[in-house]
Motif scaffolding. Sequence first.
Motif: not given
Length: 442
Positions: A327-343, A370-375
Amino acid sequence: MTQTPKKLFIKTYGCQMNVYDSERMAEALGASGYVTTEVQDEADMVLLNTCHIREKAAEKVYSDLGRLRPLKDAKPDLKIGVAGCVAQAEGEEILNRMPLVDLVVGPQSYHRLPQMERAVGQGGRAVDTDFPEDDKFEALKSRPKARRGPTAFLTVQEGCDKFCAFCVVPYTRGAEVSRPAARIVSEARDLVEAGVREITLLGQNVNAWHGDLDGAEGGLAALVGQLAQIDGLERIRYTTSHPNDMDEALIAAHGHEAKLMPYLHLPVQSGSDRILKAMNRKHTAEQYLRLIERIRAARPDILLTSDFIVGFPGETDEDFEATMDLVREVRYGSAFSFKYSPRPGTPAAERKTQVPVEAMDARLQRLQALLGEQQRAAQEAMVGRETTVLFEKPGRMPGQMVGKSEHLFAVHAQAPEAMRGEIARVRITASGPNSLSGELIG
């Protein structure tokens, strides 16, 4: 004597493809005399268009159905349907658990809704979760020419052959299928004639699209090129992409096709090669990073967004730190992030190395910070710059209009309502939590 139209209320869960599907279901039922309503209580038919991506998706649908029971009791003739991916996964079990439900239809069969609605009207209940050979898009009538808003979704590809270990899409949407280019272009022309200026091409793996274009096989880049020739279509976007389907022609198109917006959603899910392999992603973190380099070489100002899952079974602190490094290397404008949950039904759901909830919570908080900082950095970098904005609707303040910039930032500015559907140059003056403020130039 004019017959009073029946009213249809659709609740749409989840992704943009479901938004598109809901529109097409409404159009299909329009042939049976239905008009859409935003008021559930006045509906003659309620349709829940469901999504199976989020945790406990089926239970949420059952809960929502339970809340419809008083309405059904008050209006016994009310028809209730469940569509989409939960319908596909649960099938007849929905009818067994919820007697108030009249019909269940999967995402590949919604063109059969009028026949199903007629069967229900004759006192039956209907289930269709097949993967039919007939093309639902071909079976549907051409899209209505009524005036539309300035932006629209257009499905070009459905299904997935990737079988990521955490994902239910291959089981609910089926194998990858690309719509014929001629039908896509025709539908795009209809949308533009109805007032659309920007089209977002949709697919579970949209950049896996391939088809015949003027007698030659081509990929998404060639399709974008054809769509760009439509007069009146000013902006083109696409989502969601898989890194392994991002070919050189599509990368190059971001550099030379003016109508293709400088925005790309490219999910990576993890920065750890070990976890990527466990997820069956079929690429490494290094390959993803080198791909980002090529994309930015073609279009230096492109804004990148992504998806991340934390706490995938077996993820260690070291694996998570690899994600943070990426994430630090790419520097995203925004992203969706979730905790894993079984399907249920996915390979990862059977794995015993589940990460403790406390660890997942802590990792997600760090990642989102971190993603919030980048956004915020991406938005603040726009202050003082000029951009073009496609105005879509009035804002919250008097005399204000809201639209999207080339990079998909929400932008509000003082502008007359007559600017709806217009693209105008705007100078960005301030950055807020999730939007930008600007002023019209000229």
